[in-house]
Design an enzyme around this catalytic site. Structure first.
Site, PDB file in Angstrom:
ATOM      1  N   GLU A  64       0.830  -1.204   0.000  1.00 22.25           N
ATOM      2  CA  GLU A  64       0.000   0.000   0.000  1.00 22.25           C
ATOM      3  C   GLU A  64       0.866   1.256   0.000  1.00 22.25           C
ATOM      4  OE1 GLU A  64      -4.024   2.002   1.577  1.00 22.25           O
ATOM      5  OE2 GLU A  64      -3.622  -0.104   1.972  1.00 22.25           O
ATOM      6  N   HIS A  91       0.076 -14.171  -0.698  1.00 17.51           N
ATOM      7  CA  HIS A  91       1.368 -14.446  -0.067  1.00 17.51           C
ATOM      8  C   HIS A  91       1.891 -15.764  -0.631  1.00 17.51           C
ATOM      9  CE1 HIS A  91       0.339 -11.094   2.417  1.00 17.51           C
ATOM     10  NE2 HIS A  91      -0.789 -11.693   2.759  1.00 17.51           N
ATOM     11  N   ARG A  93       5.451 -16.921  -0.659  1.00 24.06           N
ATOM     12  CA  ARG A  93       6.613 -17.576  -0.052  1.00 24.06           C
ATOM     13  C   ARG A  93       6.958 -16.871   1.247  1.00 24.06           C
ATOM     14  NH1 ARG A  93       9.091 -17.700  -4.293  1.00 24.06           N
ATOM     15  NH2 ARG A  93       9.211 -19.929  -4.593  1.00 24.06           N
ATOM     16  N   HIS A 108      -3.427   0.867 -14.500  1.00 26.47           N
ATOM     17  CA  HIS A 108      -4.458   1.772 -15.021  1.00 26.47           C
ATOM     18  C   HIS A 108      -4.308   3.117 -14.321  1.00 26.47           C
ATOM     19  CE1 HIS A 108      -8.399   3.451 -15.996  1.00 26.47           C
ATOM     20  NE2 HIS A 108      -8.605   3.615 -14.706  1.00 26.47           N
TER      21      HIS A 108
END
Length: 146
Positions: A64, A91, A93, A108
């Site tokens: 984020e 997730h 690994r 986009h």
């Protein structure tokens, strides 16, 4: 051609994290290209879950941070801001130590929304997490300064 409408000085961008979760977790923006933004996060006691692995939530914070920072760089902050609308992460690994590196690339860039893909990799280059964030572009007056 560059996507950025703001200066891309790394010290300036990293200063946005002062006194935030990003600073607490050790997240740093480390590189920027014409259409991507990259940052790192340590894998240590601050970002571990109880089993000693990188916490999935910490990966999402890194994702984020990168997606939001990149989105903001495409905008004129006097007129508009980017705020998170949706984020998902797979997730792939586990990582126990070292540093992970995330790279955000635009999928986009629209007038009211942006979508960014963030790939987080281990020091060895192995995919750790793949994330996608959708950002809402809102008028600057909607969100005030901290």
């Amino acid at each position: 051609m560059s996507l950025w409408k703001q200066p891309t000085d790394l010290a300036r961008i990293n200063a946005w994290s002062t006194n935030t979760m990003m600073e607490t977790l050790g997240i740093r923006i480390t590189a920027i290209g014409d259409d991507w933004l990259q940052g790192t996060m340590p894998v240590d006691h601050r970002t571990h879950q109880p089993y000693g692995l990188l916490h999935g939530g910490a990966s999402v914070v890194l994702a984020e941070t990168l997606g939001s920072s990149a989105a903001m760089l495409t905008l004129d902050p006097e007129k508009e801001l980017a705020v998170g609308l949706d984020i998902n992460a797979n997730h792939i690994r586990g990582v126990r130590s070292g540093t992970v590196t995330g790279t955000a690339k635009a999928m986009h860039i629209g007038r009211t929304t942006q979508v960014w893909e963030i790939r987080i990799e281990s020091e060895e280059g192995a995919l750790v997490c793949i994330s996608r964030i959708t950002m809402a572009v809102v008028p600057a007056r909607v969100v005030g300064p901290r």
